[in-house]
Enzyme design. Structure first.
Site, PDB file in Angstrom:
ATOM      1  N   GLY A  10       0.773  -1.246   0.000  1.00  0.00           N
ATOM      2  CA  GLY A  10       0.000   0.000   0.000  1.00  0.00           C
ATOM      3  C   GLY A  10       0.798   1.286   0.000  1.00  0.00           C
ATOM      4  N   PHE A  47     -13.895   3.551   4.648  1.00  0.00           N
ATOM      5  CA  PHE A  47     -12.938   2.723   3.919  1.00  0.00           C
ATOM      6  C   PHE A  47     -12.567   3.436   2.631  1.00  0.00           C
ATOM      7  CE2 PHE A  47     -11.105  -0.751   1.560  1.00  0.00           C
ATOM      8  CZ  PHE A  47     -10.382  -1.399   2.546  1.00  0.00           C
ATOM      9  N   ASP A  88      -5.885  -0.287  -1.440  1.00  0.00           N
ATOM     10  CA  ASP A  88      -6.685  -1.201  -2.242  1.00  0.00           C
ATOM     11  C   ASP A  88      -7.922  -1.691  -1.506  1.00  0.00           C
ATOM     12  OD1 ASP A  88      -5.108  -2.828  -0.371  1.00  0.00           O
ATOM     13  OD2 ASP A  88      -6.048  -4.511  -1.409  1.00  0.00           O
ATOM     14  N   ARG A 118      -5.466   0.549  -6.526  1.00  0.00           N
ATOM     15  CA  ARG A 118      -4.221   1.136  -6.021  1.00  0.00           C
ATOM     16  C   ARG A 118      -3.690   2.251  -6.916  1.00  0.00           C
ATOM     17  NH1 ARG A 118      -2.197  -2.121  -1.847  1.00  0.00           N
ATOM     18  NH2 ARG A 118      -2.491  -4.362  -2.094  1.00  0.00           N
TER      19      ARG A 118
HETATM   20  P1  IMP Z   1      -4.371  -1.822  10.897  1.00  0.00           P
HETATM   21  O1  IMP Z   1      -3.462  -2.948  11.224  1.00  0.00           O
HETATM   22  O2  IMP Z   1      -5.797  -2.086  11.287  1.00  0.00           O
HETATM   23  O3  IMP Z   1      -3.902  -0.474  11.385  1.00  0.00           O
HETATM   24  O4  IMP Z   1      -4.476  -1.776   9.326  1.00  0.00           O
HETATM   25  C1  IMP Z   1      -3.489  -1.279   8.558  1.00  0.00           C
HETATM   26  C2  IMP Z   1      -3.606  -1.814   7.153  1.00  0.00           C
HETATM   27  O5  IMP Z   1      -4.968  -2.119   6.816  1.00  0.00           O
HETATM   28  C3  IMP Z   1      -3.155  -0.763   6.179  1.00  0.00           C
HETATM   29  O6  IMP Z   1      -1.788  -0.867   5.933  1.00  0.00           O
HETATM   30  C4  IMP Z   1      -4.024  -1.052   4.982  1.00  0.00           C
HETATM   31  O7  IMP Z   1      -3.407  -1.988   4.143  1.00  0.00           O
HETATM   32  C5  IMP Z   1      -5.312  -1.658   5.541  1.00  0.00           C
HETATM   33  N1  IMP Z   1      -6.396  -0.654   5.650  1.00  0.00           N
HETATM   34  C6  IMP Z   1      -6.910  -0.091   6.758  1.00  0.00           C
HETATM   35  N2  IMP Z   1      -7.877   0.787   6.484  1.00  0.00           N
HETATM   36  C7  IMP Z   1      -7.985   0.796   5.137  1.00  0.00           C
HETATM   37  C8  IMP Z   1      -8.810   1.541   4.218  1.00  0.00           C
HETATM   38  O8  IMP Z   1      -9.648   2.398   4.565  1.00  0.00           O
HETATM   39  N3  IMP Z   1      -8.612   1.257   2.907  1.00  0.00           N
HETATM   40  C9  IMP Z   1      -7.698   0.355   2.452  1.00  0.00           C
HETATM   41  N4  IMP Z   1      -6.896  -0.346   3.278  1.00  0.00           N
HETATM   42  C10 IMP Z   1      -7.050  -0.123   4.605  1.00  0.00           C
HETATM   43 MG    MG Z   2      -3.912  -3.220   2.211  1.00  0.00          MG
END
Ligand code: IMP
Ligand code: MG
Length: 173
Positions: free
Chosen positions: A42, A149, A156, A162
């Site tokens: 990402g 989201f 993605d 992306r």
């Molecule tokens: P966390 O571990 O919950 O903080 O999630 C982090 C990862 O989740 C990020 O690096 C993203 O890949 C994915 N993610 C979290 N929120 C979103 C979003 O709104 N759109 C797309 N990917 C997300």
């Molecule tokens: Mg992701």
């Protein structure tokens, strides 16, 4: 699911903010070499733009942490790519696309801290503080957003979107 017509954050606004962040980081690390670690996949677009606005020498490494399935965070973090060398004594800047629950960033920072870097900081393009489960703070934040989201500029949904130059809210439709 589909994206709205108007971006939540347009490409021009992103580029302007990335330039500012680059200047801030260049000042903070003046006289030092910075090891930048984008979190795959990402953060690769953001990091590629960001490092071109960083004026100190940059050493690039990569990390890949998988923690997401569709739009649901599993909380479990697995490393499938790690830096090729030890981060001992390095000034390390982890670059993330988005800070959501914080599970991914917390796991990455813990893993890198085990190498005893000289310093360890976190830069994220987007921050969703309302979703935080782990206590993780970013040293550099591009934009703080509500609990929606989003996709585009590296982010993605099931590997799609992306390549969009802006950030869009993904809506049911
Ligand atoms: P966390 O571990 O919950 O903080 O999630 C982090 C990862 O989740 C990020 O690096 C993203 O890949 C994915 N993610 C979290 N929120 C979103 C979003 O709104 N759109 C797309 N990917 C997300
Ligand atoms: Mg992701």
């Amino acid at each position: 699911m589909e994206i709205g017509n108007e971006p939540l954050i347009g490409a021009d606004a992103i580029q302007a903010r990335v330039e500012d962040l680059g200047a801030e980081i260049s000042e903070a690390y003046a006289g030092r070499t910075l090891t930048v670690i984008p979190v795959l996949k990402g953060a690769c677009l953001f990091a590629a733009d960001l490092v071109r606005h960083v004026s100190v020498p940059v050493h690039l490494e990569f990390i890949r942490a998988k923690s997401y399935r569709g739009t649901l965070s599993t909380g479990a973090v697995e490393f499938t790519v790690l830096p090729e060398c030890s981060m001992t004594g390095c000034d390390v800047l982890v670059v993330e696309d988005i800070l959501d629950t914080g599970h991914t960033a917390a796991a990455i920072l813990d893993r890198l801290m085990a190498d005893a870097p000289a310093s360890l900081a976190l830069c994220t393009l987007l921050d969703k503080p309302s979703r935080r489960v782990r206590e993780v703070y970013a040293d550099y934040v591009g934009f703080t957003i509500d609990n929606r989201f989003v996709v585009g500029y590296g982010l993605d949904c099931d590997e799609v979107y992306r390549n969009l130059p802006g950030v869009y809210v993904l809506e049911a439709g």
